[in-house]
Design a protein around this motif. Sequence first.
Motif, mmCIF file in Angstrom:
data_model
loop_
_atom_site.group_PDB
_atom_site.id
_atom_site.type_symbol
_atom_site.label_atom_id
_atom_site.label_comp_id
_atom_site.label_asym_id
_atom_site.label_seq_id
_atom_site.Cartn_x
_atom_site.Cartn_y
_atom_site.Cartn_z
ATOM 1 N N ASP A 62 38.622 -2.185 49.894
ATOM 2 C CA ASP A 62 39.465 -3.358 50.186
ATOM 3 C C ASP A 62 38.606 -4.590 50.491
ATOM 4 O O ASP A 62 38.943 -5.707 50.115
ATOM 5 C CB ASP A 62 40.430 -3.047 51.340
ATOM 6 C CG ASP A 62 39.715 -2.481 52.556
ATOM 7 O OD1 ASP A 62 38.574 -1.944 52.392
ATOM 8 O OD2 ASP A 62 40.254 -2.565 53.660
ATOM 9 N N ASN A 76 37.578 -12.367 46.480
ATOM 10 C CA ASN A 76 38.504 -13.480 46.673
ATOM 11 C C ASN A 76 37.908 -14.572 47.553
ATOM 12 O O ASN A 76 38.635 -15.424 48.064
ATOM 13 C CB ASN A 76 39.825 -12.970 47.246
ATOM 14 C CG ASN A 76 40.652 -12.272 46.172
ATOM 15 O OD1 ASN A 76 40.865 -12.819 45.095
ATOM 16 N ND2 ASN A 76 41.085 -11.057 46.433
ATOM 17 N N GLU A 125 37.310 -6.164 47.430
ATOM 18 C CA GLU A 125 38.310 -7.083 46.856
ATOM 19 C C GLU A 125 38.339 -8.403 47.617
ATOM 20 O O GLU A 125 38.411 -9.473 47.018
ATOM 21 C CB GLU A 125 39.698 -6.425 46.883
ATOM 22 C CG GLU A 125 39.793 -5.240 45.930
ATOM 23 C CD GLU A 125 41.220 -4.744 45.741
ATOM 24 O OE1 GLU A 125 41.811 -4.292 46.738
ATOM 25 O OE2 GLU A 125 41.729 -4.807 44.602
#
Length: 397
Positions: free
Chosen positions: A77, A84, A80
Amino acid sequence: MLLTNCHVASLHGDTPYGAIQTGAIWMRDAKIAWVGAKGDIPTAAREDASVDLEGRLVTPGLIDCHTHLVFGGDRADEFEKRLNGVSYEEIARAGGGILSTLTATRQASEDALLQGALTRLDALIGEGVTTVEVKSGYGLEADTELRMLRVARRLAKHRDIDVQTTYLAAHAVPPEYAGQAVAYLDEIVIPTMRLAAQDGLVDAVDGFCEGIAFSTAQIARVFDAAKALNLPVKLHAEQLSHQGGTALAAQQGALSVDHLEYATAADAKAMSQAGSVAVLLPGAFYTLRETQMPPVQAFRDHDVPMALATDCNPGSSPLASLLLAMNMGCTLFRMTPEEALAGVTRHAARALGLSDRGEIAPGQRADLAVWDVQKPAELAYRIGFNPLYKRIKGGVV
Ligand code: NIG
Ligand code: FE
Protein backbone atom coordinates in the motif's frame (compact mmCIF):
# COMPACT_ATOMS: atom_id res chain seq x y z
CA MET A 1 36.75 -33.40 -3.02
CA LEU A 2 38.64 -31.91 -5.93
CA LEU A 3 36.96 -29.48 -8.35
CA THR A 4 38.78 -29.45 -11.69
CA ASN A 5 38.58 -27.69 -15.01
CA CYS A 6 37.07 -24.45 -13.70
CA HIS A 7 37.79 -20.75 -13.98
CA VAL A 8 38.25 -19.33 -10.52
CA ALA A 9 37.46 -15.80 -9.36
CA SER A 10 39.15 -16.26 -5.99
CA LEU A 11 38.89 -12.61 -4.88
CA HIS A 12 42.21 -13.34 -3.17
CA GLY A 13 45.35 -11.28 -3.72
CA ASP A 14 45.83 -8.21 -5.88
CA THR A 15 45.21 -9.45 -9.44
CA PRO A 16 41.83 -8.65 -11.08
CA TYR A 17 39.20 -10.91 -9.49
CA GLY A 18 42.09 -13.01 -8.11
CA ALA A 19 41.44 -14.93 -11.33
CA ILE A 20 42.89 -18.35 -12.10
CA GLN A 21 42.24 -19.56 -15.66
CA THR A 22 41.63 -23.31 -15.93
CA GLY A 23 42.16 -23.97 -12.29
CA ALA A 24 41.26 -26.50 -9.63
CA ILE A 25 40.11 -26.32 -6.02
CA TRP A 26 40.78 -28.98 -3.38
CA MET A 27 38.40 -29.04 -0.41
CA ARG A 28 39.03 -30.94 2.84
CA ASP A 29 37.10 -30.90 6.14
CA ALA A 30 34.78 -28.11 4.98
CA LYS A 31 37.73 -25.87 4.10
CA ILE A 32 39.76 -24.96 1.04
CA ALA A 33 42.95 -27.01 1.19
CA TRP A 34 44.47 -25.80 -2.06
CA VAL A 35 43.59 -23.70 -5.11
CA GLY A 36 45.68 -23.16 -8.22
CA ALA A 37 46.29 -23.96 -11.86
CA LYS A 38 45.08 -27.30 -13.15
CA GLY A 39 48.63 -28.34 -13.98
CA ASP A 40 49.83 -27.87 -10.37
CA ILE A 41 47.33 -30.09 -8.51
CA PRO A 42 49.07 -31.65 -5.46
CA THR A 43 49.49 -35.43 -5.59
CA ALA A 44 47.42 -36.02 -2.44
CA ALA A 45 44.51 -34.10 -3.98
CA ARG A 46 44.49 -36.41 -6.98
CA GLU A 47 43.50 -39.28 -4.69
CA ASP A 48 40.21 -37.57 -3.68
CA ALA A 49 36.95 -37.78 -5.63
CA SER A 50 37.00 -35.17 -8.37
CA VAL A 51 34.31 -33.28 -10.24
CA ASP A 52 34.92 -31.86 -13.72
CA LEU A 53 33.26 -28.43 -13.90
CA GLU A 54 33.65 -28.23 -17.68
CA GLY A 55 35.07 -24.72 -17.72
CA ARG A 56 32.47 -23.12 -15.43
CA LEU A 57 33.25 -20.17 -13.15
CA VAL A 58 33.71 -20.65 -9.40
CA THR A 59 33.43 -17.75 -6.95
CA PRO A 60 33.25 -17.63 -3.18
CA GLY A 61 29.72 -18.31 -1.91
CA LEU A 62 27.87 -15.00 -1.90
CA ILE A 63 27.36 -13.10 1.35
CA ASP A 64 24.36 -10.80 1.86
CA CYS A 65 25.67 -8.63 4.70
CA HIS A 66 22.62 -6.38 5.29
CA THR A 67 19.06 -7.74 5.38
CA HIS A 68 15.85 -7.34 7.35
CA LEU A 69 14.59 -10.79 6.25
CA VAL A 70 12.37 -11.36 9.29
CA PHE A 71 9.18 -9.27 9.35
CA GLY A 72 5.38 -9.55 9.32
CA GLY A 73 3.03 -8.22 6.63
CA ASP A 74 4.00 -6.21 3.58
CA ARG A 75 3.94 -2.58 2.51
CA ALA A 76 2.47 -2.75 -0.99
CA ASP A 77 0.00 0.00 0.00
CA GLU A 78 2.88 2.36 0.73
CA PHE A 79 4.40 1.52 -2.61
CA GLU A 80 1.18 2.81 -4.13
CA LYS A 81 1.21 5.91 -1.92
CA ARG A 82 4.75 6.76 -2.95
CA LEU A 83 3.74 6.42 -6.58
CA ASN A 84 1.03 8.97 -5.85
CA GLY A 85 3.61 11.43 -4.64
CA VAL A 86 3.85 10.87 -0.88
CA SER A 87 7.49 10.57 0.28
CA TYR A 88 9.07 7.78 2.38
CA GLU A 89 9.72 10.28 5.16
CA GLU A 90 6.14 11.64 5.10
CA ILE A 91 4.79 8.10 5.36
CA ALA A 92 7.12 7.38 8.28
CA ARG A 93 6.16 10.58 10.11
CA ALA A 94 2.46 9.74 9.67
CA GLY A 95 2.95 6.44 11.53
CA GLY A 96 3.45 4.23 8.46
CA GLY A 97 6.75 2.85 7.25
CA ILE A 98 8.75 0.96 9.85
CA LEU A 99 5.91 1.44 12.35
CA SER A 100 3.36 -0.29 10.11
CA THR A 101 5.65 -3.32 9.81
CA LEU A 102 6.00 -3.14 13.59
CA THR A 103 2.29 -3.83 14.09
CA ALA A 104 2.29 -6.78 11.69
CA THR A 105 5.49 -8.19 13.21
CA ARG A 106 4.26 -7.91 16.80
CA GLN A 107 1.12 -9.82 15.82
CA ALA A 108 2.95 -12.60 13.98
CA SER A 109 3.83 -15.88 15.69
CA GLU A 110 7.39 -17.16 15.69
CA ASP A 111 6.44 -19.82 13.13
CA ALA A 112 4.71 -17.32 10.84
CA LEU A 113 7.78 -15.09 10.92
CA LEU A 114 9.97 -18.10 10.18
CA GLN A 115 7.90 -19.17 7.17
CA GLY A 116 7.93 -15.68 5.67
CA ALA A 117 11.67 -15.31 6.14
CA LEU A 118 12.36 -18.78 4.67
CA THR A 119 10.63 -17.80 1.41
CA ARG A 120 12.92 -14.82 1.00
CA LEU A 121 15.95 -16.77 2.19
CA ASP A 122 15.28 -19.45 -0.44
CA ALA A 123 15.45 -16.80 -3.15
CA LEU A 124 18.89 -15.75 -1.86
CA ILE A 125 20.12 -19.34 -1.51
CA GLY A 126 19.01 -20.00 -5.10
CA GLU A 127 21.55 -17.39 -6.19
CA GLY A 128 24.47 -18.94 -4.33
CA VAL A 129 24.26 -17.08 -1.02
CA THR A 130 26.00 -19.07 1.74
CA THR A 131 26.08 -16.47 4.55
CA VAL A 132 23.36 -13.97 5.35
CA GLU A 133 23.04 -11.26 7.96
CA VAL A 134 19.59 -10.73 9.49
CA LYS A 135 18.55 -7.78 11.63
CA SER A 136 15.86 -7.37 14.27
CA GLY A 137 14.20 -3.96 14.48
CA TYR A 138 10.51 -4.43 13.69
CA GLY A 139 9.52 -5.35 17.25
CA LEU A 140 10.78 -2.32 19.18
CA GLU A 141 9.69 -4.09 22.39
CA ALA A 142 11.57 -6.82 24.24
CA ASP A 143 9.42 -9.83 23.32
CA THR A 144 9.23 -9.19 19.60
CA GLU A 145 12.87 -8.15 19.23
CA LEU A 146 13.94 -11.40 20.92
CA ARG A 147 11.46 -13.38 18.81
CA MET A 148 12.89 -11.90 15.61
CA LEU A 149 16.42 -12.83 16.66
CA ARG A 150 15.36 -16.38 17.57
CA VAL A 151 13.72 -16.72 14.15
CA ALA A 152 16.91 -15.47 12.51
CA ARG A 153 18.93 -18.11 14.35
CA ARG A 154 16.37 -20.81 13.46
CA LEU A 155 16.81 -20.10 9.75
CA ALA A 156 20.19 -21.84 9.96
CA LYS A 157 18.49 -24.97 11.34
CA HIS A 158 16.07 -25.14 8.43
CA ARG A 159 18.51 -24.36 5.63
CA ASP A 160 22.19 -24.98 4.98
CA ILE A 161 23.30 -21.39 5.53
CA ASP A 162 25.25 -19.35 8.07
CA VAL A 163 23.24 -16.58 9.69
CA GLN A 164 24.77 -13.58 11.44
CA THR A 165 22.28 -11.76 13.65
CA THR A 166 22.24 -8.02 14.26
CA TYR A 167 20.29 -6.33 17.04
CA LEU A 168 18.53 -3.26 15.61
CA ALA A 169 16.03 -2.18 18.27
CA ALA A 170 17.32 1.38 17.68
CA HIS A 171 15.53 1.37 14.31
CA ALA A 172 12.65 3.73 15.16
CA VAL A 173 10.89 5.07 18.24
CA PRO A 174 7.76 2.94 18.88
CA PRO A 175 4.41 4.72 19.36
CA GLU A 176 4.30 4.00 23.09
CA TYR A 177 7.48 6.10 23.48
CA ALA A 178 6.57 8.84 20.98
CA GLY A 179 8.67 11.93 21.74
CA GLN A 180 10.73 9.99 24.33
CA ALA A 181 13.55 8.47 22.32
CA VAL A 182 16.01 8.44 25.22
CA ALA A 183 13.57 6.71 27.54
CA TYR A 184 12.97 4.10 24.84
CA LEU A 185 16.72 3.51 24.56
CA ASP A 186 17.25 3.27 28.32
CA GLU A 187 14.17 1.24 29.16
CA ILE A 188 13.87 -1.08 26.17
CA VAL A 189 16.78 -1.03 23.74
CA ILE A 190 19.64 -1.35 26.19
CA PRO A 191 18.09 -3.83 28.69
CA THR A 192 16.84 -6.04 25.84
CA MET A 193 20.30 -5.93 24.26
CA ARG A 194 21.67 -7.46 27.47
CA LEU A 195 19.03 -10.20 27.47
CA ALA A 196 19.62 -11.00 23.81
CA ALA A 197 23.38 -11.08 24.31
CA GLN A 198 23.01 -13.42 27.31
CA ASP A 199 21.01 -15.80 25.16
CA GLY A 200 23.68 -15.73 22.43
CA LEU A 201 21.28 -14.13 19.97
CA VAL A 202 23.44 -11.17 18.91
CA ASP A 203 26.51 -10.99 16.70
CA ALA A 204 26.47 -7.19 16.24
CA VAL A 205 24.49 -4.09 17.21
CA ASP A 206 23.08 -1.64 14.66
CA GLY A 207 21.05 1.58 14.72
CA PHE A 208 19.33 4.01 12.36
CA CYS A 209 20.80 7.51 12.61
CA GLU A 210 18.39 9.79 10.78
CA GLY A 211 15.97 12.69 11.24
CA ILE A 212 13.08 10.19 11.39
CA ALA A 213 14.98 7.88 13.75
CA PHE A 214 17.85 8.57 16.22
CA SER A 215 20.36 11.40 16.63
CA THR A 216 24.11 10.82 16.92
CA ALA A 217 23.98 11.44 20.69
CA GLN A 218 21.25 8.82 21.02
CA ILE A 219 23.13 6.30 18.88
CA ALA A 220 26.23 6.93 21.01
CA ARG A 221 24.24 5.61 24.01
CA VAL A 222 23.42 2.42 22.13
CA PHE A 223 27.05 1.98 21.06
CA ASP A 224 28.28 2.46 24.65
CA ALA A 225 25.96 -0.32 25.78
CA ALA A 226 27.17 -2.57 22.95
CA LYS A 227 30.78 -1.90 23.86
CA ALA A 228 30.11 -2.88 27.48
CA LEU A 229 28.88 -6.24 26.15
CA ASN A 230 31.84 -6.60 23.79
CA LEU A 231 29.57 -6.54 20.75
CA PRO A 232 30.74 -4.98 17.47
CA VAL A 233 28.68 -2.12 16.06
CA LYS A 234 27.46 -0.95 12.65
CA LEU A 235 25.13 1.85 11.60
CA HIS A 236 22.49 2.90 9.05
CA ALA A 237 23.81 6.38 8.35
CA GLU A 238 23.44 9.29 5.92
CA GLN A 239 20.65 7.51 4.02
CA LEU A 240 18.17 10.38 3.65
CA SER A 241 20.23 13.31 4.95
CA HIS A 242 23.64 14.04 6.46
CA GLN A 243 23.39 13.61 10.22
CA GLY A 244 26.97 12.77 11.23
CA GLY A 245 26.35 9.12 12.05
CA THR A 246 29.27 8.01 9.89
CA ALA A 247 31.81 10.04 11.86
CA LEU A 248 30.43 8.62 15.11
CA ALA A 249 30.44 5.05 13.80
CA ALA A 250 34.00 5.41 12.52
CA GLN A 251 35.11 6.85 15.84
CA GLN A 252 33.63 3.77 17.53
CA GLY A 253 35.45 1.42 15.14
CA ALA A 254 32.24 0.22 13.47
CA LEU A 255 32.49 -2.90 11.32
CA SER A 256 30.47 -1.11 8.67
CA VAL A 257 28.47 2.00 7.88
CA ASP A 258 25.50 1.32 5.62
CA HIS A 259 23.53 3.31 2.98
CA LEU A 260 25.76 6.44 2.90
CA GLU A 261 24.10 8.35 0.04
CA TYR A 262 24.67 11.65 1.88
CA ALA A 263 28.14 10.79 3.22
CA THR A 264 31.02 13.16 2.41
CA ALA A 265 34.67 12.73 1.46
CA ALA A 266 35.53 13.53 5.10
CA ASP A 267 33.28 10.64 6.16
CA ALA A 268 35.10 8.37 3.73
CA LYS A 269 38.42 9.41 5.23
CA ALA A 270 37.19 8.70 8.76
CA MET A 271 35.93 5.27 7.67
CA SER A 272 39.26 4.51 6.07
CA GLN A 273 41.12 5.33 9.28
CA ALA A 274 38.71 3.18 11.28
CA GLY A 275 38.75 0.27 8.83
CA SER A 276 34.95 0.40 8.49
CA VAL A 277 33.37 -1.12 5.38
CA ALA A 278 30.95 0.99 3.30
CA VAL A 279 27.86 -1.17 2.73
CA LEU A 280 26.01 0.22 -0.30
CA LEU A 281 22.35 -0.64 -0.75
CA PRO A 282 21.22 0.18 -4.29
CA GLY A 283 17.86 -1.56 -3.75
CA ALA A 284 16.84 1.19 -1.30
CA PHE A 285 18.27 3.90 -3.57
CA TYR A 286 16.24 2.50 -6.46
CA THR A 287 13.00 1.94 -4.54
CA LEU A 288 13.02 5.40 -2.99
CA ARG A 289 13.99 6.95 -6.33
CA GLU A 290 16.91 8.61 -4.56
CA THR A 291 19.06 10.83 -6.76
CA GLN A 292 21.96 11.51 -4.40
CA MET A 293 24.70 8.94 -5.11
CA PRO A 294 26.92 7.55 -2.35
CA PRO A 295 30.46 8.95 -2.70
CA VAL A 296 31.89 5.89 -4.45
CA GLN A 297 34.91 7.75 -5.83
CA ALA A 298 35.79 9.05 -2.36
CA PHE A 299 35.60 5.48 -1.03
CA ARG A 300 37.99 4.39 -3.77
CA ASP A 301 40.33 7.33 -3.14
CA HIS A 302 40.49 6.50 0.57
CA ASP A 303 40.68 2.71 0.12
CA VAL A 304 37.41 2.11 1.93
CA PRO A 305 36.22 -1.41 1.09
CA MET A 306 32.76 -1.33 -0.47
CA ALA A 307 30.21 -4.10 0.12
CA LEU A 308 26.86 -4.50 -1.63
CA ALA A 309 23.76 -6.00 -0.03
CA THR A 310 20.05 -6.40 -0.74
CA ASP A 311 18.78 -4.57 2.40
CA CYS A 312 15.81 -6.94 1.86
CA ASN A 313 12.95 -5.34 3.82
CA PRO A 314 9.26 -4.66 3.23
CA GLY A 315 9.55 -0.89 2.84
CA SER A 316 12.60 0.72 1.31
CA SER A 317 14.02 -2.33 -0.47
CA PRO A 318 11.75 -5.29 -1.20
CA LEU A 319 14.64 -6.97 -2.99
CA ALA A 320 15.55 -10.63 -2.57
CA SER A 321 18.20 -10.85 -5.29
CA LEU A 322 21.86 -10.23 -4.56
CA LEU A 323 22.68 -10.61 -8.27
CA LEU A 324 20.32 -7.74 -9.02
CA ALA A 325 21.94 -5.71 -6.22
CA MET A 326 25.26 -6.27 -8.04
CA ASN A 327 23.78 -5.10 -11.31
CA MET A 328 22.30 -2.03 -9.61
CA GLY A 329 25.64 -1.32 -7.89
CA CYS A 330 27.20 -1.10 -11.36
CA THR A 331 24.43 0.68 -13.23
CA LEU A 332 23.23 3.06 -10.50
CA PHE A 333 26.45 3.61 -8.51
CA ARG A 334 28.98 3.11 -11.35
CA MET A 335 30.83 0.39 -9.47
CA THR A 336 32.88 -1.94 -11.63
CA PRO A 337 31.74 -5.57 -11.97
CA GLU A 338 34.87 -6.53 -10.03
CA GLU A 339 33.94 -4.13 -7.21
CA ALA A 340 30.43 -5.57 -7.25
CA LEU A 341 31.70 -9.14 -6.88
CA ALA A 342 34.13 -8.16 -4.12
CA GLY A 343 31.17 -6.35 -2.55
CA VAL A 344 29.17 -9.56 -2.12
CA THR A 345 32.14 -11.75 -1.12
CA ARG A 346 35.39 -10.44 0.34
CA HIS A 347 34.15 -7.06 1.54
CA ALA A 348 30.79 -8.41 2.69
CA ALA A 349 32.65 -10.87 4.94
CA ARG A 350 34.62 -8.01 6.38
CA ALA A 351 31.46 -5.97 6.99
CA LEU A 352 30.37 -8.86 9.23
CA GLY A 353 33.77 -9.16 10.93
CA LEU A 354 34.32 -12.61 9.38
CA SER A 355 37.82 -13.47 8.17
CA ASP A 356 37.21 -17.15 7.34
CA ARG A 357 35.19 -16.60 4.15
CA GLY A 358 34.69 -14.33 1.17
CA GLU A 359 37.80 -15.50 -0.72
CA ILE A 360 38.93 -18.77 -2.24
CA ALA A 361 42.24 -19.41 -0.49
CA PRO A 362 43.72 -22.17 1.68
CA GLY A 363 42.14 -22.18 5.14
CA GLN A 364 38.97 -20.38 4.04
CA ARG A 365 35.64 -22.16 4.44
CA ALA A 366 34.67 -24.24 1.42
CA ASP A 367 31.61 -22.08 0.65
CA LEU A 368 31.49 -21.71 -3.12
CA ALA A 369 29.18 -20.85 -5.99
CA VAL A 370 29.61 -22.48 -9.40
CA TRP A 371 28.19 -20.47 -12.30
CA ASP A 372 27.26 -21.30 -15.85
CA VAL A 373 29.19 -18.30 -17.17
CA GLN A 374 32.60 -17.73 -18.67
CA LYS A 375 33.58 -14.37 -17.23
CA PRO A 376 33.00 -12.96 -13.73
CA ALA A 377 31.63 -9.68 -15.16
CA GLU A 378 28.63 -11.67 -16.43
CA LEU A 379 27.34 -11.99 -12.85
CA ALA A 380 26.66 -8.26 -12.63
CA TYR A 381 25.85 -7.76 -16.29
CA ARG A 382 22.55 -9.58 -16.75
CA ILE A 383 19.24 -8.49 -15.24
CA GLY A 384 16.75 -11.03 -13.92
CA PHE A 385 18.88 -14.00 -14.94
CA ASN A 386 20.30 -16.55 -12.54
CA PRO A 387 23.21 -18.60 -13.90
CA LEU A 388 23.89 -20.54 -10.66
CA TYR A 389 24.94 -24.10 -11.49
CA LYS A 390 25.82 -25.48 -8.04
CA ARG A 391 26.15 -24.12 -4.54
CA ILE A 392 28.74 -25.63 -2.24
CA LYS A 393 28.43 -25.11 1.52
CA GLY A 394 31.16 -26.37 3.84
CA GLY A 395 32.56 -28.56 1.07
CA VAL A 396 29.18 -30.20 0.35
CA VAL A 397 27.54 -29.70 -3.04
O1 NIG B 1 17.68 -0.25 5.70
N1 NIG B 1 16.86 2.65 6.85
C1 NIG B 1 16.26 2.05 7.72
N2 NIG B 1 15.87 0.81 7.70
C2 NIG B 1 15.56 0.03 6.56
C3 NIG B 1 14.23 0.29 6.05
C4 NIG B 1 13.21 -0.07 6.97
C5 NIG B 1 11.83 0.00 6.41
O2 NIG B 1 11.48 0.91 5.65
O3 NIG B 1 11.10 -0.90 6.83
C6 NIG B 1 16.60 0.23 5.49
O4 NIG B 1 16.34 0.83 4.45
FE1 FE C 1 18.61 -1.62 6.41
